[in-house]
Design a protein around this motif. Structure first.
Motif, PDB file in Angstrom:
ATOM      1  N   LEU A   4       0.859  -1.174   0.000  1.00 51.57           N
ATOM      2  CA  LEU A   4       0.000   0.000   0.000  1.00 51.57           C
ATOM      3  C   LEU A   4       0.899   1.229   0.000  1.00 51.57           C
ATOM      4  O   LEU A   4       1.679   1.437   0.932  1.00 51.57           O
ATOM      5  N   SER A   5       0.826   2.044  -1.044  1.00 46.64           N
ATOM      6  CA  SER A   5       1.699   3.218  -1.150  1.00 46.64           C
ATOM      7  C   SER A   5       1.344   4.234  -0.080  1.00 46.64           C
ATOM      8  O   SER A   5       0.207   4.258   0.411  1.00 46.64           O
ATOM      9  N   THR A   8       0.800 -18.130  10.339  1.00 42.92           N
ATOM     10  CA  THR A   8      -0.256 -19.134  10.538  1.00 42.92           C
ATOM     11  C   THR A   8      -1.629 -18.475  10.618  1.00 42.92           C
ATOM     12  O   THR A   8      -2.606 -18.961  10.038  1.00 42.92           O
ATOM     13  N   ALA A   9      -1.712 -17.340  11.333  1.00 41.85           N
ATOM     14  CA  ALA A   9      -2.979 -16.627  11.458  1.00 41.85           C
ATOM     15  C   ALA A   9      -3.447 -16.115  10.100  1.00 41.85           C
ATOM     16  O   ALA A   9      -4.653 -16.147   9.789  1.00 41.85           O
ATOM     17  N   LEU A  10      -2.532 -15.624   9.276  1.00 41.15           N
ATOM     18  CA  LEU A  10      -2.901 -15.158   7.945  1.00 41.15           C
ATOM     19  C   LEU A  10      -3.476 -16.292   7.096  1.00 41.15           C
ATOM     20  O   LEU A  10      -4.439 -16.107   6.339  1.00 41.15           O
ATOM     21  N   GLU A  11      -2.895 -17.477   7.229  1.00 40.59           N
ATOM     22  CA  GLU A  11      -3.359 -18.626   6.449  1.00 40.59           C
ATOM     23  C   GLU A  11      -4.724 -19.121   6.929  1.00 40.59           C
ATOM     24  O   GLU A  11      -5.561 -19.554   6.129  1.00 40.59           O
ATOM     25  N   ASP A  12      -4.942 -19.070   8.249  1.00 40.56           N
ATOM     26  CA  ASP A  12      -6.177 -19.613   8.820  1.00 40.56           C
ATOM     27  C   ASP A  12      -7.332 -18.622   8.829  1.00 40.56           C
ATOM     28  O   ASP A  12      -8.458 -18.982   9.180  1.00 40.56           O
ATOM     29  N   TRP A  13      -7.059 -17.373   8.476  1.00 39.97           N
ATOM     30  CA  TRP A  13      -8.102 -16.337   8.533  1.00 39.97           C
ATOM     31  C   TRP A  13      -9.236 -16.668   7.571  1.00 39.97           C
ATOM     32  O   TRP A  13      -9.019 -17.109   6.436  1.00 39.97           O
ATOM     33  N   THR A  70      -8.135   6.305   7.011  1.00 41.03           N
ATOM     34  CA  THR A  70      -9.378   7.011   7.342  1.00 41.03           C
ATOM     35  C   THR A  70     -10.608   6.152   7.072  1.00 41.03           C
ATOM     36  O   THR A  70     -11.558   6.139   7.865  1.00 41.03           O
ATOM     37  N   LYS A  71     -10.573   5.391   5.956  1.00 40.39           N
ATOM     38  CA  LYS A  71     -11.701   4.531   5.583  1.00 40.39           C
ATOM     39  C   LYS A  71     -11.189   3.141   5.225  1.00 40.39           C
ATOM     40  O   LYS A  71     -11.102   2.780   4.046  1.00 40.39           O
ATOM     41  N   PRO A  72     -10.835   2.352   6.228  1.00 37.33           N
ATOM     42  CA  PRO A  72     -10.311   1.006   5.953  1.00 37.33           C
ATOM     43  C   PRO A  72     -11.420   0.051   5.512  1.00 37.33           C
ATOM     44  O   PRO A  72     -12.611   0.276   5.781  1.00 37.33           O
ATOM     45  N   ASP A  73     -11.011  -1.014   4.847  1.00 37.54           N
ATOM     46  CA  ASP A  73     -11.940  -2.033   4.371  1.00 37.54           C
ATOM     47  C   ASP A  73     -12.050  -3.137   5.425  1.00 37.54           C
ATOM     48  O   ASP A  73     -11.084  -3.872   5.657  1.00 37.54           O
ATOM     49  N   PRO A  74     -13.205  -3.280   6.092  1.00 35.33           N
ATOM     50  CA  PRO A  74     -13.325  -4.288   7.154  1.00 35.33           C
ATOM     51  C   PRO A  74     -13.280  -5.720   6.656  1.00 35.33           C
ATOM     52  O   PRO A  74     -13.157  -6.656   7.450  1.00 35.33           O
ATOM     53  N   SER A  75     -13.373  -5.923   5.339  1.00 32.43           N
ATOM     54  CA  SER A  75     -13.338  -7.285   4.802  1.00 32.43           C
ATOM     55  C   SER A  75     -11.919  -7.786   4.552  1.00 32.43           C
ATOM     56  O   SER A  75     -11.738  -8.950   4.174  1.00 32.43           O
ATOM     57  N   ARG A  76     -10.932  -6.949   4.773  1.00 33.16           N
ATOM     58  CA  ARG A  76      -9.543  -7.358   4.560  1.00 33.16           C
ATOM     59  C   ARG A  76      -9.053  -8.268   5.682  1.00 33.16           C
ATOM     60  O   ARG A  76      -9.509  -8.172   6.820  1.00 33.16           O
ATOM     61  N   ARG A  93       7.018  -9.041   6.586  1.00 34.03           N
ATOM     62  CA  ARG A  93       6.779  -8.093   5.494  1.00 34.03           C
ATOM     63  C   ARG A  93       6.474  -8.820   4.188  1.00 34.03           C
ATOM     64  O   ARG A  93       5.530  -8.446   3.469  1.00 34.03           O
ATOM     65  N   LYS A  94       7.237  -9.865   3.864  1.00 31.56           N
ATOM     66  CA  LYS A  94       7.012 -10.607   2.621  1.00 31.56           C
ATOM     67  C   LYS A  94       5.646 -11.274   2.621  1.00 31.56           C
ATOM     68  O   LYS A  94       4.966 -11.328   1.597  1.00 31.56           O
ATOM     69  N   ALA A  95       5.213 -11.763   3.808  1.00 36.09           N
ATOM     70  CA  ALA A  95       3.917 -12.442   3.888  1.00 36.09           C
ATOM     71  C   ALA A  95       2.766 -11.476   3.614  1.00 36.09           C
ATOM     72  O   ALA A  95       1.831 -11.799   2.865  1.00 36.09           O
ATOM     73  N   PHE A  96       2.812 -10.289   4.196  1.00 37.82           N
ATOM     74  CA  PHE A  96       1.739  -9.317   3.969  1.00 37.82           C
ATOM     75  C   PHE A  96       1.779  -8.780   2.543  1.00 37.82           C
ATOM     76  O   PHE A  96       0.723  -8.566   1.930  1.00 37.82           O
ATOM     77  N   GLU A  97       2.978  -8.530   2.016  1.00 42.50           N
ATOM     78  CA  GLU A  97       3.086  -7.994   0.657  1.00 42.50           C
ATOM     79  C   GLU A  97       2.617  -9.003  -0.394  1.00 42.50           C
ATOM     80  O   GLU A  97       2.103  -8.624  -1.446  1.00 42.50           O
ATOM     81  N   ALA A  98       2.788 -10.294  -0.094  1.00 44.94           N
ATOM     82  CA  ALA A  98       2.401 -11.330  -1.056  1.00 44.94           C
ATOM     83  C   ALA A  98       0.945 -11.768  -0.898  1.00 44.94           C
ATOM     84  O   ALA A  98       0.396 -12.428  -1.787  1.00 44.94           O
ATOM     85  N   HIS A  99       0.317 -11.399   0.200  1.00 47.05           N
ATOM     86  CA  HIS A  99      -1.054 -11.831   0.474  1.00 47.05           C
ATOM     87  C   HIS A  99      -2.035 -11.085  -0.433  1.00 47.05           C
ATOM     88  O   HIS A  99      -1.902  -9.882  -0.642  1.00 47.05           O
ATOM     89  N   ASN A 100      -3.032 -11.800  -0.961  1.00 43.05           N
ATOM     90  CA  ASN A 100      -3.962 -11.162  -1.906  1.00 43.05           C
ATOM     91  C   ASN A 100      -5.105 -10.418  -1.222  1.00 43.05           C
ATOM     92  O   ASN A 100      -5.910  -9.770  -1.892  1.00 43.05           O
ATOM     93  N   ASN A 101      -5.182 -10.512   0.119  1.00 46.80           N
ATOM     94  CA  ASN A 101      -6.261  -9.808   0.819  1.00 46.80           C
ATOM     95  C   ASN A 101      -5.751  -9.030   2.029  1.00 46.80           C
ATOM     96  O   ASN A 101      -6.511  -8.668   2.911  1.00 46.80           O
ATOM     97  N   ALA A 102      -4.458  -8.769   2.077  1.00 50.27           N
ATOM     98  CA  ALA A 102      -3.865  -8.020   3.192  1.00 50.27           C
ATOM     99  C   ALA A 102      -2.937  -6.953   2.617  1.00 50.27           C
ATOM    100  O   ALA A 102      -2.490  -7.033   1.465  1.00 50.27           O
ATOM    101  N   TYR A 103      -2.642  -5.975   3.436  1.00 49.57           N
ATOM    102  CA  TYR A 103      -1.798  -4.859   3.012  1.00 49.57           C
ATOM    103  C   TYR A 103      -0.550  -4.766   3.874  1.00 49.57           C
ATOM    104  O   TYR A 103      -0.553  -5.164   5.052  1.00 49.57           O
ATOM    105  N   ALA A 104       0.484  -4.197   3.288  1.00 48.87           N
ATOM    106  CA  ALA A 104       1.688  -3.806   4.027  1.00 48.87           C
ATOM    107  C   ALA A 104       2.022  -2.386   3.607  1.00 48.87           C
ATOM    108  O   ALA A 104       2.052  -2.074   2.409  1.00 48.87           O
ATOM    109  N   THR A 105       2.243  -1.515   4.580  1.00 53.27           N
ATOM    110  CA  THR A 105       2.564  -0.120   4.254  1.00 53.27           C
ATOM    111  C   THR A 105       3.661   0.390   5.167  1.00 53.27           C
ATOM    112  O   THR A 105       3.672   0.096   6.373  1.00 53.27           O
TER     113      THR A 105
END
Length: 341
Positions: A3-4, A100-105, A13-19, A126-138
């Motif tokens: 996330l830039s 593990t939590a990211l995988e089981d979510w 300010t307006k996060p996506d609760p489905s992430r 960092r690599k896990a969040f950046e590679a995840h298709n439904n999570a962000y890293a900033t």
């Protein structure tokens, strides 16, 4: 996904609760903490923590019990609404539990919010969040707040009317203060203008900005710079009674006259030169220094700095035998008389 910084401003300010979640990392813990606070408040609302929809987990605890995070994201609250599992100060030692939590979510689970210090590109978290298709890293950098950030924080504090010069002052102030102090200043300004429909001005910013601990010294420097030689003696006596040291007084005077010289020498004029000062100078004090710089002019200010440099060398000389405070007072009197020529 990455996330830039530009996109992150709106997302906080307006996060996506489905992430699934977000990783917020950076070298400045205060900047990271402020963005995390904004994000969690936007996700769960002002009553979220009271309604037990926020679970705080120190990253160190995950090493002892990796299942804490899984339990937190799967737990069901007594109160309806989005939930957050917040992992604080994460390092790669906590990576197994977080990955593990990211995988089981699954949809309906609490959103995972992780904060960390500076992370290398090779960091597992960092690599896990950046590679995840439904999570962000900033990443949060040590850049001062932009004008848009300041306007958003002011609006959040309840202040929407502010004139152009005051906004310029706040932008300069943001470069001088740490993020926590700057946010407190904005909140103080909003309270200061509560019930007042007129736009906030530079004077209002000056009234709310952190005050200097050198007010008495500033009084002396203004007296000297404005040529009021007859007032030097009484103020000097007051400074001496307060324990002001001669060398400190000389250093303060040198700093003041260097600022005036920089302003008077600026190609854009004294006003533009003062606006470049760091830390920034506000309101009436700024106007006063602009007048002083214009009144002295660069050539006379060079003479003033020569007098102060010679005085400083005398004070520090091993052969110095004259009383130090009268020596400084004499130099200040010479400067006050010089300003009248």
């Amino acid at each position: 996904m990455k996330l830039s910084p530009r996109d992150a401003r709106g997302y906080f300010t307006k996060p996506d609760p489905s992430r699934t979640g977000i990783l917020i990392y950076g070298p400045d813990a205060m900047r990271v903490a402020l963005k995390r606070q904004d994000l969690i408040a936007a996700l769960i609302g002002p009553q979220g923590e009271e309604e037990m929809r926020l679970t705080r987990i120190p990253a160190a605890d995950l090493r002892k019990d990796p299942a804490i995070l899984i339990d937190a994201i799967k737990a069901i609250s007594f109160f309806p609404g989005p939930r957050v599992a917040f992992v604080e100060d994460a390092t790669d030692t906590a990576a197994p539990a977080i990955l593990t939590a990211l995988e089981d979510w699954a949809t309906g689970d609490a959103q995972i919010v992780v904060t960390a210090g500076q992370l290398k590109a090779s960091s597992k978290i960092r690599k896990a969040f950046e590679a995840h298709n439904n999570a962000y890293a900033t990443a949060i950098y040590n850049d001062p707040p932009s004008r848009e950030d300041i306007e958003a924080d002011l609006a959040k504090a309840g202040l929407t009317q502010i004139d152009r010069e005051a906004m310029t002052d706040l932008t300069n102030l943001a470069k001088a203060l740490d993020p926590g102090d700057f946010r407190q200043t904005l909140e103080k300004l909003a309270l200061y203008k509560h019930g007042d429909a007129t736009p906030a001005t530079s004077d209002d910013v000056a009234a709310c900005a952190p005050t200097s601990t050198e007010a008495a010294l500033d009084d002396m420097l203004n007296i000297v710079a404005e040529g009021r030689a007859q007032e030097i003696g009484p103020v000097m006596a007051k400074l001496k009674a307060q324990g002001t040291q001669p060398v400190g007084l000389c250093i303060g005077a040198t700093r003041h006259f260097r600022a005036l010289y920089a302003a008077a020498s600026d190609p854009g004029g004294a006003s533009q030169g003062i606006s470049r000062m760091r830390p920034p100078i506000f309101g009436p004090r700024r106007d006063r220094m602009v007048r002083q710089a214009q009144g002295w002019g660069a050539p006379k200010l060079e003479q003033a700095l020569t007098i102060l440099t010679d005085t400083d060398l005398q004070l520090r000389s091993a052969n110095q035998s004259a009383p130090a405070m009268p020596l400084v007072e004499r130099a200040l009197l010479r400067l006050a008389m010089l300003s009248r020529r």
